[in-house]
Design a protein around this motif. Structure first.
Motif, PDB file in Angstrom:
ATOM      1  N   ASP A   1       0.992  -1.184   0.019  1.00 26.79           N
ATOM      2  CA  ASP A   1       0.044  -0.121   0.021  1.00 26.79           C
ATOM      3  C   ASP A   1       0.842   1.286   0.128  1.00 26.79           C
ATOM      4  OD1 ASP A   1      -2.881   1.081   0.417  1.00 26.79           O
ATOM      5  OD2 ASP A   1      -1.585   2.147   2.067  1.00 26.79           O
ATOM      6  N   SER A   2       1.936   1.228   0.811  1.00 26.16           N
ATOM      7  CA  SER A   2       2.801   2.429   0.894  1.00 26.16           C
ATOM      8  C   SER A   2       3.325   2.928  -0.335  1.00 26.16           C
ATOM      9  CB  SER A   2       3.661   2.446   2.076  1.00 26.16           C
ATOM     10  OG  SER A   2       4.610   1.253   1.771  1.00 26.16           O
ATOM     11  N   LEU A   3       3.706   1.921  -1.043  1.00 27.62           N
ATOM     12  CA  LEU A   3       4.428   2.052  -2.348  1.00 27.62           C
ATOM     13  C   LEU A   3       3.465   2.553  -3.488  1.00 27.62           C
ATOM     14  CD1 LEU A   3       6.971   2.102  -4.217  1.00 27.62           C
ATOM     15  CD2 LEU A   3       6.491  -0.320  -4.746  1.00 27.62           C
ATOM     16  N   ALA A   4       2.032   2.040  -3.278  1.00 30.60           N
ATOM     17  CA  ALA A   4       1.150   2.598  -4.420  1.00 30.60           C
ATOM     18  C   ALA A   4       0.742   4.172  -4.196  1.00 30.60           C
ATOM     19  CB  ALA A   4      -0.072   1.640  -4.080  1.00 30.60           C
ATOM     20  N   ARG A   5       0.948   4.400  -2.904  1.00 28.36           N
ATOM     21  CA  ARG A   5       0.590   5.641  -2.381  1.00 28.36           C
ATOM     22  C   ARG A   5       1.757   6.627  -3.086  1.00 28.36           C
ATOM     23  NH1 ARG A   5      -2.043   7.469   2.779  1.00 28.36           N
ATOM     24  NH2 ARG A   5      -1.868   5.414   2.828  1.00 28.36           N
ATOM     25  N   ALA A   6       3.031   6.174  -2.834  1.00 32.88           N
ATOM     26  CA  ALA A   6       4.331   6.985  -3.263  1.00 32.88           C
ATOM     27  C   ALA A   6       4.231   7.103  -4.886  1.00 32.88           C
ATOM     28  CB  ALA A   6       5.379   6.128  -2.669  1.00 32.88           C
ATOM     29  N   LEU A   7       3.926   5.771  -5.447  1.00 28.40           N
ATOM     30  CA  LEU A   7       3.916   6.369  -6.967  1.00 28.40           C
ATOM     31  C   LEU A   7       2.856   6.846  -7.320  1.00 28.40           C
ATOM     32  CD1 LEU A   7       4.549   2.110  -7.849  1.00 28.40           C
ATOM     33  CD2 LEU A   7       5.839   4.106  -8.195  1.00 28.40           C
ATOM     34  N   ALA A   8       1.387   6.846  -6.829  1.00 24.77           N
ATOM     35  CA  ALA A   8       0.555   7.518  -7.453  1.00 24.77           C
ATOM     36  C   ALA A   8       0.985   9.200  -7.214  1.00 24.77           C
ATOM     37  CB  ALA A   8      -0.730   7.398  -6.371  1.00 24.77           C
ATOM     38  N   THR A   9       1.592   9.520  -6.210  1.00 24.39           N
ATOM     39  CA  THR A   9       2.138  10.894  -5.783  1.00 24.39           C
ATOM     40  C   THR A   9       3.146  11.280  -7.106  1.00 24.39           C
ATOM     41  OG1 THR A   9       1.751  10.652  -3.517  1.00 24.39           O
ATOM     42  CG2 THR A   9       3.008  12.427  -4.130  1.00 24.39           C
ATOM     43  N   ALA A  10       4.103  10.356  -7.113  1.00 25.82           N
ATOM     44  CA  ALA A  10       5.166  10.777  -8.087  1.00 25.82           C
ATOM     45  C   ALA A  10       4.609  10.828  -9.286  1.00 25.82           C
ATOM     46  CB  ALA A  10       6.396   9.407  -7.744  1.00 25.82           C
ATOM     47  N   ILE A  11       3.682  10.049  -9.812  1.00 22.18           N
ATOM     48  CA  ILE A  11       3.074  10.114 -11.178  1.00 22.18           C
ATOM     49  C   ILE A  11       2.333  11.199 -11.339  1.00 22.18           C
ATOM     50  CG2 ILE A  11       1.251   8.889 -12.606  1.00 22.18           C
ATOM     51  CD1 ILE A  11       2.445   6.141 -11.533  1.00 22.18           C
ATOM     52  N   GLN A  12       1.558  11.576 -10.489  1.00 25.50           N
ATOM     53  CA  GLN A  12       0.832  12.753 -10.454  1.00 25.50           C
ATOM     54  C   GLN A  12       1.807  14.229 -10.656  1.00 25.50           C
ATOM     55  OE1 GLN A  12      -1.792  13.771  -7.316  1.00 25.50           O
ATOM     56  NE2 GLN A  12      -3.477  14.295  -8.742  1.00 25.50           N
ATOM     57  N   LYS A  13       2.899  14.034 -10.014  1.00 27.08           N
ATOM     58  CA  LYS A  13       3.959  15.293 -10.008  1.00 27.08           C
ATOM     59  C   LYS A  13       4.666  15.283 -11.307  1.00 27.08           C
ATOM     60  CE  LYS A  13       5.208  16.428  -5.360  1.00 27.08           C
ATOM     61  NZ  LYS A  13       5.926  15.734  -4.345  1.00 27.08           N
ATOM     62  N   ALA A  14       5.177  14.055 -11.845  1.00 27.68           N
ATOM     63  CA  ALA A  14       5.805  13.990 -12.826  1.00 27.68           C
ATOM     64  C   ALA A  14       5.005  13.942 -14.337  1.00 27.68           C
ATOM     65  CB  ALA A  14       6.428  12.404 -13.188  1.00 27.68           C
ATOM     66  N   GLY A  15       3.765  13.743 -14.025  1.00 22.40           N
ATOM     67  CA  GLY A  15       2.870  13.969 -15.332  1.00 22.40           C
ATOM     68  C   GLY A  15       3.307  12.705 -16.414  1.00 22.40           C
ATOM     69  N   ARG A  16       3.852  11.620 -15.804  1.00 21.31           N
ATOM     70  CA  ARG A  16       4.303  10.450 -16.343  1.00 21.31           C
ATOM     71  C   ARG A  16       3.962   9.430 -15.884  1.00 21.31           C
ATOM     72  NH1 ARG A  16       8.704   7.009 -17.197  1.00 21.31           N
ATOM     73  NH2 ARG A  16       9.379   6.827 -19.340  1.00 21.31           N
ATOM     74  N   ALA A  17       3.434   8.044 -16.417  1.00 23.81           N
ATOM     75  CA  ALA A  17       3.043   6.972 -15.612  1.00 23.81           C
ATOM     76  C   ALA A  17       3.668   5.930 -16.326  1.00 23.81           C
ATOM     77  CB  ALA A  17       1.514   6.951 -15.711  1.00 23.81           C
ATOM     78  N   PRO A  18       4.429   5.296 -15.719  1.00 24.66           N
ATOM     79  CA  PRO A  18       4.840   3.809 -15.913  1.00 24.66           C
ATOM     80  C   PRO A  18       3.901   2.918 -15.862  1.00 24.66           C
ATOM     81  CG  PRO A  18       6.409   4.943 -14.254  1.00 24.66           C
ATOM     82  CD  PRO A  18       5.171   5.662 -14.469  1.00 24.66           C
ATOM     83  N   ARG A  19       3.797   1.779 -16.837  1.00 24.29           N
ATOM     84  CA  ARG A  19       2.905   0.833 -16.571  1.00 24.29           C
ATOM     85  C   ARG A  19       3.239  -0.122 -15.307  1.00 24.29           C
ATOM     86  NH1 ARG A  19       5.229   0.030 -21.794  1.00 24.29           N
ATOM     87  NH2 ARG A  19       4.766  -2.275 -21.744  1.00 24.29           N
ATOM     88  N   LEU A  20       2.361  -0.652 -14.686  1.00 25.61           N
ATOM     89  CA  LEU A  20       2.654  -1.436 -13.373  1.00 25.61           C
ATOM     90  C   LEU A  20       2.187  -2.933 -13.496  1.00 25.61           C
ATOM     91  CD1 LEU A  20       0.965   1.504 -11.192  1.00 25.61           C
ATOM     92  CD2 LEU A  20       3.492   1.063 -11.791  1.00 25.61           C
ATOM     93  N   LEU A  21       3.087  -3.592 -12.694  1.00 27.16           N
ATOM     94  CA  LEU A  21       2.762  -4.935 -12.586  1.00 27.16           C
ATOM     95  C   LEU A  21       2.732  -4.967 -11.037  1.00 27.16           C
ATOM     96  CD1 LEU A  21       4.869  -7.181 -14.882  1.00 27.16           C
ATOM     97  CD2 LEU A  21       2.907  -5.694 -15.401  1.00 27.16           C
ATOM     98  N   VAL A  22       1.999  -6.156 -10.340  1.00 30.29           N
ATOM     99  CA  VAL A  22       2.014  -6.280  -8.864  1.00 30.29           C
ATOM    100  C   VAL A  22       2.707  -7.515  -8.654  1.00 30.29           C
ATOM    101  CG1 VAL A  22       0.601  -6.909  -7.021  1.00 30.29           C
ATOM    102  CG2 VAL A  22      -0.264  -4.993  -8.498  1.00 30.29           C
ATOM    103  N   GLN A  23       3.712  -7.344  -7.956  1.00 32.89           N
ATOM    104  CA  GLN A  23       4.689  -8.796  -7.770  1.00 32.89           C
ATOM    105  C   GLN A  23       3.786  -9.612  -6.688  1.00 32.89           C
ATOM    106  OE1 GLN A  23       8.669  -8.078  -6.072  1.00 32.89           O
ATOM    107  NE2 GLN A  23       8.841 -10.274  -5.773  1.00 32.89           N
ATOM    108  N   VAL A  24       3.710 -10.655  -6.960  1.00 35.24           N
ATOM    109  CA  VAL A  24       2.886 -11.993  -6.025  1.00 35.24           C
ATOM    110  C   VAL A  24       3.898 -13.024  -5.428  1.00 35.24           C
ATOM    111  CG1 VAL A  24       0.957 -13.690  -6.167  1.00 35.24           C
ATOM    112  CG2 VAL A  24       0.872 -11.530  -7.631  1.00 35.24           C
ATOM    113  N   ASN A  25       3.864 -13.126  -4.280  1.00 36.60           N
ATOM    114  CA  ASN A  25       4.646 -14.105  -3.573  1.00 36.60           C
ATOM    115  C   ASN A  25       3.924 -15.400  -3.381  1.00 36.60           C
ATOM    116  OD1 ASN A  25       6.179 -15.237  -1.780  1.00 36.60           O
ATOM    117  ND2 ASN A  25       6.265 -13.628  -0.067  1.00 36.60           N
ATOM    118  N   THR A  26       3.994 -16.163  -4.627  1.00 36.63           N
ATOM    119  CA  THR A  26       3.130 -17.175  -4.774  1.00 36.63           C
ATOM    120  C   THR A  26       3.352 -18.318  -3.671  1.00 36.63           C
ATOM    121  OG1 THR A  26       4.703 -18.076  -6.427  1.00 36.63           O
ATOM    122  CG2 THR A  26       2.865 -16.780  -7.244  1.00 36.63           C
ATOM    123  N   GLY A  27       4.714 -18.102  -3.342  1.00 37.74           N
ATOM    124  CA  GLY A  27       5.036 -19.358  -2.203  1.00 37.74           C
ATOM    125  C   GLY A  27       5.059 -18.915  -1.058  1.00 37.74           C
ATOM    126  N   GLU A  28       4.641 -17.414  -0.759  1.00 42.29           N
ATOM    127  CA  GLU A  28       4.369 -17.014   0.502  1.00 42.29           C
ATOM    128  C   GLU A  28       5.671 -17.177   1.456  1.00 42.29           C
ATOM    129  OE1 GLU A  28       0.359 -17.670   2.342  1.00 42.29           O
ATOM    130  OE2 GLU A  28      -0.599 -18.050   0.307  1.00 42.29           O
TER     131      GLU A  28
END
Ligand SMILES: *Cc1c(COP(=O)(O)O)cnc(C)c1O
Length: 242
Positions: A118-145
């Motif tokens: 969550d904290s990274l989503a928040r930081a990215l949203a802020t950075a994307i808004q400031k930069a006016g540039r949006a990298p495409r995003l994948l979510v990393q899944v810890n399949t093996g927990e």
């Protein structure tokens, strides 16, 4: 053509990198065709972390255009200082991202594959808004927990994806995973594919040098290959530390 051990070291590095990349390309094609997939639906991300200028130039000359990096600063050095980045090169962050580096990552990368909290989503949203540039995003899944590994655990994924979209206004195009080293990777690739399908996500970044053919069989759209192209890395950059 396999590189022969009698070649001089100077000639090996560039020649065999190009050869090994051609071999990896051919293996990707064969693996896709073997399971009835169009090879054009599988992209090779060349994992360039820790590699020097000559090695990178060799793969660029051999046609590589997607590159995976696992550290923001190292990628900045490689792609802004050591050379001008070719405009058609796509940079993909495949390593852990600290929230305080979100702005730098947003400025440099075309794709960030390691959104995992969550904290990274928040930081990215802020950075994307400031930069006016949006990298495409994948979510990393810890399949093996695995406790030491980054990534959202499978049962938390759907809620996380909803929150990323609804609370932060970010759109996610796919999932990424690094299976546990001591388990059959296919089970983890199958799980990642199922999680993606359930959430309507098209991009699946999975499979590395040791298992990319298996990953293709389970639907990988992006395979991340380093050592099969460059040889074993000298400095330890084990994916398990990511
Ligand atoms: C280093 C790394 C790779 C490449 O691993 P190889 O086994 O060298 O192909 C792939 N994915 C991630 C996340 C990595 O850190």
């Amino acid at each position: 053509m396999p590189s022969s051990p009698v070649e001089t070291p100077a000639s090996i590095s560039t020649v065999s990198i190009a050869e090994r990349m051609a071999q990896v390309d051919a293996r990707i094609r064969a693996a896709a065709e073997a399971c009835g997939r169009d090879p054009a639906t599988v992209a090779l991300t060349v994992v360039s972390k820790t590699q020097g200028v000559e090695a990178i130039d060799a793969v660029l000359a051999a046609g590589a255009r997607l590159f995976g990096e696992n550290r923001v600063q190292e990628a900045q050095t490689r792609w802004t200082q050591e050379r001008a980045r070719p405009t058609d090169v796509e940079l993909r962050l495949i390593g852990a991202l600290q929230s305080n580096k979100a702005a730098d990552a947003v400025a440099l990368f075309d794709v960030i594959e390691t959104l995992d909290r969550d904290s990274l989503a928040r930081a990215l949203a802020t950075a994307i808004q400031k930069a006016g540039r949006a990298p495409r995003l994948l979510v990393q899944v810890n399949t093996g927990e695995e406790p030491q590994k980054a990534g959202i655990i499978p049962r938390d994924l759907d809620a996380f994806l909803r929150s990323v979209r609804d609370d932060y206004g970010l759109s996610v195009e796919g999932l990424m995973a690094i299976p546990p080293v001591d388990e059959a990777a296919g089970l983890h690739f199958a799980l990642l594919g199922k999680l993606a399908a359930r959430n309507g996500l098209k991009v699946l970044s999975m499979g590395m040098s040791g298992d990319f053919e298996t990953a293709i069989r389970f639907g990988a759209t992006h395979v991340r290959v380093g050592s099969a192209i460059f040889g074993e890395r000298k400095s330890p950059e084990a994916p398990s530390r990511v």
